[in-house]
Design an enzyme around this catalytic site. Structure first.
Site, PDB file in Angstrom:
ATOM      1  CG  ASP A   1      -1.769   1.239   1.316  1.00 33.63           C
ATOM      2  OD1 ASP A   1      -2.325   1.647   0.279  1.00 33.63           O
ATOM      3  OD2 ASP A   1      -1.881   1.824   2.413  1.00 33.63           O
TER       4      ASP A   1
ATOM      5  CD  GLU B   1      -4.919   1.275  -2.769  1.00 40.62           C
ATOM      6  OE1 GLU B   1      -5.722   2.221  -2.872  1.00 40.62           O
ATOM      7  OE2 GLU B   1      -4.535   0.817  -1.687  1.00 40.62           O
TER       8      GLU B   1
ATOM      9  CG  ASP C   1      -0.734   3.380   6.220  1.00 41.29           C
ATOM     10  OD1 ASP C   1      -1.306   3.822   5.221  1.00 41.29           O
ATOM     11  OD2 ASP C   1      -0.503   4.065   7.240  1.00 41.29           O
TER      12      ASP C   1
END
Length: 172
Positions: free
Chosen positions: A7, A66, A138
């Site tokens: 991420d 992502e 996160d």
């Protein structure tokens, strides 16, 4: 098969490492690369070095990240894209295949709805991986990326198993 999920962020980059054996997904590690300094180039170097160290330590076979989404602030999206690039280059340095997933796709895969909020993602990641506690946001997002990749791989394997040929060799 070990999967590394990332991420990306320009201040905090989350990572999640899981193992996939057949249909079973197991937690290995997760955490955050906390970036220091005001200079973007230095923070991007930290992303690259941090992801490289994680890859060296856990030896994943696949890498998932992502995709960038366009938020209200174009400058933030640009910085996020640069952090993604640093992480992707680290993965390619280790010859890892790179898979990218949209945020809505990740949430859909883990929570069941693409509009899920961070607390729902954290809860489902904890539940699916049978974690004793709730990971930092996160890190949970990175684990969700890895889980999404694992679920996608499972679906592709299942679909490949259902492909059959007719007597004339045509696919059904």
């Amino acid at each position: 098969m070990i999967i590394l999920g990332i991420d990306p962020g320009s201040r905090i980059t989350g990572y999640g490492v899981i193992e996939q054996k057949g249909n079973k997904l197991t937690y290995i590690a997760s955490g955050c690369i906390r970036l220091t300094g005001d200079e973007l180039a230095g923070r991007l170097q930290q992303v690259f070095q941090g992801v490289s160290e994680i890859i060296s330590q856990y030896q994943p076979k696949e890498f998932a990240i992502e995709q960038v989404f366009m938020a209200k602030n174009p400058d933030s999206a640009l910085k996020l894209g640069q952090a993604r690039g640093a992480a992707i280059v680290a993965a390619t340095q280790f010859d890892l295949p790179v898979s990218e997933y949209a945020a809505r796709q990740i949430k859909q895969s883990v929570v069941g709805k693409g509009s899920a909020d961070k607390t729902q993602v954290q809860h489902m990641v904890s539940y699916l991986l049978k974690l004793p506690g709730t990971p930092q946001a996160d890190a949970a997002d990175a684990l969700a990326v890895a889980l999404c990749h694992g679920h996608t791989r499972q679906s592709l394997v299942a679909m490949a198993g259902k492909v059959t040929r007719t007597a004339r060799g045509r696919l059904r």
